[in-house]
Structure formats: C-alpha cells, structure tokens
Design an enzyme around this catalytic site. Structure first.
Site, PDB file in Angstrom:
ATOM      1  N   GLU A  17       0.856  -1.191   0.000  1.00  0.00           N
ATOM      2  CA  GLU A  17       0.000   0.000   0.000  1.00  0.00           C
ATOM      3  C   GLU A  17       0.887   1.234   0.000  1.00  0.00           C
ATOM      4  OE1 GLU A  17      -3.584   0.779   2.738  1.00  0.00           O
ATOM      5  OE2 GLU A  17      -2.111   2.243   3.445  1.00  0.00           O
ATOM      6  N   ALA A  51     -10.315  10.513   2.947  1.00  0.00           N
ATOM      7  CA  ALA A  51     -11.782  10.573   2.952  1.00  0.00           C
ATOM      8  C   ALA A  51     -12.230  12.029   2.979  1.00  0.00           C
ATOM      9  CB  ALA A  51     -12.307   9.836   4.171  1.00  0.00           C
ATOM     10  N   HIS A  78      -8.157   3.227  -3.919  1.00  0.00           N
ATOM     11  CA  HIS A  78      -9.081   3.252  -2.781  1.00  0.00           C
ATOM     12  C   HIS A  78     -10.182   4.279  -3.064  1.00  0.00           C
ATOM     13  CE1 HIS A  78      -6.036   1.586   0.383  1.00  0.00           C
ATOM     14  NE2 HIS A  78      -5.861   1.032  -0.791  1.00  0.00           N
ATOM     15  N   TYR A 143     -11.116  -6.512   9.816  1.00  0.00           N
ATOM     16  CA  TYR A 143     -10.474  -6.134  11.084  1.00  0.00           C
ATOM     17  C   TYR A 143     -10.271  -7.360  11.975  1.00  0.00           C
ATOM     18  CZ  TYR A 143     -11.647  -1.767   9.056  1.00  0.00           C
ATOM     19  OH  TYR A 143     -11.707  -0.737   8.152  1.00  0.00           O
ATOM     20  N   LYS A 163     -20.563  -7.247   3.455  1.00  0.00           N
ATOM     21  CA  LYS A 163     -19.714  -6.724   2.363  1.00  0.00           C
ATOM     22  C   LYS A 163     -19.544  -7.809   1.280  1.00  0.00           C
ATOM     23  CE  LYS A 163     -16.793  -4.106   5.491  1.00  0.00           C
ATOM     24  NZ  LYS A 163     -15.602  -3.278   5.669  1.00  0.00           N
ATOM     25  N   LYS A 271       8.073   3.412   1.356  1.00  0.00           N
ATOM     26  CA  LYS A 271       9.519   3.204   1.529  1.00  0.00           C
ATOM     27  C   LYS A 271       9.960   1.988   0.715  1.00  0.00           C
ATOM     28  CE  LYS A 271      10.251   5.561   5.839  1.00  0.00           C
ATOM     29  NZ  LYS A 271       9.881   6.818   5.231  1.00  0.00           N
TER      30      LYS A 271
HETATM   31  P1  FAD Z   1     -17.516  -0.232   7.282  1.00  0.00           P
HETATM   32  O1  FAD Z   1     -17.425  -1.598   6.716  1.00  0.00           O
HETATM   33  O2  FAD Z   1     -18.613   0.650   6.797  1.00  0.00           O
HETATM   34  O3  FAD Z   1     -17.575  -0.365   8.866  1.00  0.00           O
HETATM   35  C1  FAD Z   1     -17.476   0.772   9.711  1.00  0.00           C
HETATM   36  C2  FAD Z   1     -18.116   0.437  11.068  1.00  0.00           C
HETATM   37  O4  FAD Z   1     -19.527   0.347  10.901  1.00  0.00           O
HETATM   38  C3  FAD Z   1     -17.678  -0.898  11.651  1.00  0.00           C
HETATM   39  O5  FAD Z   1     -17.644  -0.758  13.047  1.00  0.00           O
HETATM   40  C4  FAD Z   1     -18.794  -1.853  11.220  1.00  0.00           C
HETATM   41  O6  FAD Z   1     -18.924  -2.960  12.091  1.00  0.00           O
HETATM   42  C5  FAD Z   1     -20.004  -0.944  11.286  1.00  0.00           C
HETATM   43  N1  FAD Z   1     -21.064  -1.291  10.328  1.00  0.00           N
HETATM   44  C6  FAD Z   1     -20.916  -1.717   9.052  1.00  0.00           C
HETATM   45  N2  FAD Z   1     -22.121  -1.921   8.486  1.00  0.00           N
HETATM   46  C7  FAD Z   1     -23.052  -1.598   9.408  1.00  0.00           C
HETATM   47  C8  FAD Z   1     -24.484  -1.575   9.428  1.00  0.00           C
HETATM   48  N3  FAD Z   1     -25.208  -1.949   8.361  1.00  0.00           N
HETATM   49  N4  FAD Z   1     -25.127  -1.167  10.574  1.00  0.00           N
HETATM   50  C9  FAD Z   1     -24.397  -0.790  11.672  1.00  0.00           C
HETATM   51  N5  FAD Z   1     -23.047  -0.797  11.728  1.00  0.00           N
HETATM   52  C10 FAD Z   1     -22.372  -1.187  10.595  1.00  0.00           C
HETATM   53  N6  FAD Z   1      -9.411   5.089   5.216  1.00  0.00           N
HETATM   54  C11 FAD Z   1      -9.324   6.155   4.391  1.00  0.00           C
HETATM   55  O7  FAD Z   1      -9.867   7.220   4.703  1.00  0.00           O
HETATM   56  N7  FAD Z   1      -8.629   6.069   3.195  1.00  0.00           N
HETATM   57  C12 FAD Z   1      -8.020   4.930   2.786  1.00  0.00           C
HETATM   58  O8  FAD Z   1      -7.427   4.880   1.721  1.00  0.00           O
HETATM   59  C13 FAD Z   1      -8.090   3.786   3.667  1.00  0.00           C
HETATM   60  N8  FAD Z   1      -7.511   2.596   3.317  1.00  0.00           N
HETATM   61  C14 FAD Z   1      -7.714   1.482   4.110  1.00  0.00           C
HETATM   62  C15 FAD Z   1      -7.216   0.243   3.684  1.00  0.00           C
HETATM   63  C16 FAD Z   1      -7.462  -0.913   4.442  1.00  0.00           C
HETATM   64  C17 FAD Z   1      -6.935  -2.233   3.968  1.00  0.00           C
HETATM   65  C18 FAD Z   1      -8.207  -0.832   5.660  1.00  0.00           C
HETATM   66  C19 FAD Z   1      -8.479  -2.060   6.486  1.00  0.00           C
HETATM   67  C20 FAD Z   1      -8.676   0.401   6.100  1.00  0.00           C
HETATM   68  C21 FAD Z   1      -8.445   1.565   5.332  1.00  0.00           C
HETATM   69  N9  FAD Z   1      -8.940   2.818   5.717  1.00  0.00           N
HETATM   70  C22 FAD Z   1      -8.825   3.908   4.882  1.00  0.00           C
HETATM   71  C23 FAD Z   1      -9.557   2.979   7.039  1.00  0.00           C
HETATM   72  C24 FAD Z   1     -11.078   2.775   7.011  1.00  0.00           C
HETATM   73  O9  FAD Z   1     -11.682   3.765   6.219  1.00  0.00           O
HETATM   74  C25 FAD Z   1     -11.561   2.853   8.451  1.00  0.00           C
HETATM   75  O10 FAD Z   1     -11.120   1.733   9.166  1.00  0.00           O
HETATM   76  C26 FAD Z   1     -13.031   3.084   8.648  1.00  0.00           C
HETATM   77  O11 FAD Z   1     -13.231   3.463  10.001  1.00  0.00           O
HETATM   78  C27 FAD Z   1     -13.912   1.860   8.366  1.00  0.00           C
HETATM   79  O12 FAD Z   1     -13.938   1.546   7.049  1.00  0.00           O
HETATM   80  P2  FAD Z   1     -14.723   0.233   6.508  1.00  0.00           P
HETATM   81  O13 FAD Z   1     -14.715   0.318   5.049  1.00  0.00           O
HETATM   82  O14 FAD Z   1     -14.208  -0.982   7.140  1.00  0.00           O
HETATM   83  O15 FAD Z   1     -16.179   0.592   7.081  1.00  0.00           O
END
Ligand code: FAD
Length: 287
Positions: A17, A51, A78, A143, A163, A271
């Site tokens: 990444e 974001a 992303h 996670y 998802k 890096k």
């Molecule tokens: P979601 O899957 O939407 O989950 C977010 C929270 O909501 C979780 O607690 C989940 O359990 C809960 N949830 C999901 N669906 C529901 C529902 N229907 N009802 C109630 N609760 C629900 N962030 C950035 O800003 N830019 C990036 O480029 C970026 N890259 C990343 C790359 C990876 C590999 C990972 C793992 C994370 C990355 N992130 C990035 C961070 C990510 O945006 C955050 O971790 C964010 O807080 C959650 O994203 P998610 O897509 O997992 O969210």
C-alpha cells in the site's frame, strides 16, 4: 489484471500500500519510490485516498494510473464513502476507468471532523452501488481484532459478511501484530461463510510515534515483544526500523507457513527499502 485473478498464480501474492502526496503531485519526485516498490514485482499496489475530499483523491487516481500503465503492475484505487454522493463516485469511477484500472478498495473512510457519510453510510452500501454500476473487481477492509467503533466482534463479522454479500471480491486486513488473533479471526469468518480471499495486512514499525498513533486509530493490540522492541530502541530510530522490518517479515512468514491468508499486503509507507526487504524475505523462504 483483476485482483481476484492474482490468487491463482503459483507464487504467494505479496502487495504494497502506498499513499499519494497532498496538493499538487509531481510524478518525477515520486519516481525513485515507484521504481523501487514496483521493482520488487508485487502482485499489486494499492493507493490510499483521503476521505471527505481532504486533499488527495485526484492524486489517488493519477498515481494508480501511473502504476498500472507505466509500470504494468495491477493497481487498486481506494474509494471512500465519507462525503461522497453517487455523482462524486460516478466521476471518480469514470476517471479511474479511463486510466484502465479495474480494481478498487471500497471503504467507509476514516472519520474527518465536519465530514459525514451522506449517500453511503457503510462500505457495504458503496460496494452494492459499485457492483450495480461498474464491472470493477472490488476489495474491502476487514479487522482481525474487530473495528474500533463496533460494539461486538460478532457484530463486526456480520457486517463483514454483508460486504461479501454486497459483492466484495477480496479483503485486505487492518494491520495487526498478534498472529494468533489473525488466525482466530480467519477461523471465525470462514465458519461464518466468508469465503473470498483475504490478504493479511502487515505494517513494519518505522518509529515509536508512528506506531502509537496507528494503534490509537485502529485499536490493534500490542504484544509484549513489540512493547519491548519499542522500549529497547526508543532513542535509536535506525535500529528500531531494522527490528521492525525483521518483526514484520517474521510475522508474514508465519502467516505464509500457516496457509491461512491468501496473500500478504504490506503497509510500506512509501519506503522502497521496506518493500524490497519484505519481498526478499518472503521469496528467499520459498513462497
Ligand atoms: P464499514 O465496513 O462501513 O464499517 C465501519 C463500522 O460500521 C464498523 O464498526 C462496522 O462494524 C459498522 N457497520 C458496518 N455496516 C453496518 C451496518 N449496516 N449497521 C451498523 N453498523 C455497521 N481510510 C481512508 O480514509 N482512506 C483509505 O485509503 C483507507 N484505506 C484502508 C485500507 C485498508 C486495507 C483498511 C483495512 C482500512 C483503510 N482505511 C482507509 C480505514 C477505514 O476507512 C476505516 O477503518 C473506517 O473506520 C472503516 O472503514 P470500513 O470500510 O471498514 O467501514
């Protein structure tokens, strides 16, 4: 190449990444980093996106395009929900499609003060939309120790299943330092019928403050061996970086040996020396 196809190659897929700069992007200033990282022949390179329009989403598409078209390495752009309307998503999709990119990582995005989710509340909403409107190969985040905002681990896994049901084709995990937690997570999600490939996300430690901040943001647990490493090299950054790279390689090799992940994804913090160290450790071990 679609990321879903990299898992049928005979080598363990190892990917990296990277993040784009904020503001104006000068590709010539990034050449050394790009040459070094793509020179390790990764299965793919993913490019983060801030974001809520906080500065670098245009750069995400541009950088992913360069990796795809000039280095001929599959790239993953992303894409986030925070502050995105379907119109914003459509324009971004058009931009990346025009660059010949066929892979995205669909995320809700880190919360930004003053920015909210609008049309897409959760990553699964964005995944469903992309599935309906594009033919991208779609990745999602997962996670191993549960997402920081989720009330319970089981509930988080239910949302992960959503998802997959919405159309996610592969998963990349959040960073973790405790492999046992990752293995328990894999057992649990496979039992729950989550069958898509998962890349284990590993972040080599590059500094005490960097890792403390990341852990605060994502809630990963820190094994005693990592705490000891941070204390031992507190005032010696070079030795900490070396020990951090060794720890990450050891973690990756144990995961490779277990066969429980479909690939390894390193958060290499732009890096190239980290990318080549980790790739060499994995390939030298025969994976
Ligand atoms: P979601 O899957 O939407 O989950 C977010 C929270 O909501 C979780 O607690 C989940 O359990 C809960 N949830 C999901 N669906 C529901 C529902 N229907 N009802 C109630 N609760 C629900 N962030 C950035 O800003 N830019 C990036 O480029 C970026 N890259 C990343 C790359 C990876 C590999 C990972 C793992 C994370 C990355 N992130 C990035 C961070 C990510 O945006 C955050 O971790 C964010 O807080 C959650 O994203 P998610 O897509 O997992 O969210």
């Amino acid at each position: 190449m679609r990321i879903s196809e990299v898992y049928s190659e005979n080598k363990l897929p190892v990917s990296f990444e990277i993040f784009p700069p904020k503001g104006e992007m000068d590709i010539s200033a990034l050449r050394e980093m790009l040459d070094g990282i793509t020179g390790t022949d990764p299965a793919y390179v993913s490019v983060t996106c801030s974001a809520g329009g906080t500065g670098n989403s245009r750069n995400t598409a541009a950088l992913a395009g360069v990796i795809q078209n000039e280095y001929h390495i599959p790239s993953v752009a992303h894409i986030t929900c925070i502050n995105s309307t379907p119109f914003d998503v459509d324009s971004y999709v058009e931009e990346i499609k025009n660059k010949g990119i066929s892979n995205v990582l669909a995320l809700r995005g880190d919360r930004v003060p003053g920015k909210t989710t609008s049309s897409f509340n959760y990553a699964s909403d964005l995944i469903s939309y992309l599935k309906r409107t594009t033919d991208f190969c779609i990745g999602a985040g997962c996670y191993p120790e549960g997402h920081v905002e989720c009330e319970s681990f089981d509930e988080d896994i239910e949302h992960l299943r959503e998802k997959q049901d919405a159309g996610a084709d592969f998963l990349i995990s959040q960073l973790f330092f405790d492999n046992q937690a990752f293995f328990r997570f894999i057992d649990k999600i496979r039992d729950r019928g989550i069958t898509i490939p998962i890349d284990a996300g590993i972040m080599p430690i590059m500094g005490k403050s960097q890792i403390t901040r990341m852990i605060f943001l994502c809630g990963a647990s820190m094994p005693a061996s990592v705490v000891r490493m941070l204390n031992k090299y507190e005032d010696d950054t070079q030795s900490l970086i070396k020990a951090g790279m060794e720890f990450a390689a050891k973690q990756a090799l144990e995961i490779a040996e277990s066969g429980m992940a479909n690939g390894i994804h390193f958060y290499c913090m732009n890096k190239p020396e980290v990318a080549s160290y980790e790739m060499k450790a994995i390939r030298d071990a025969g994976y």
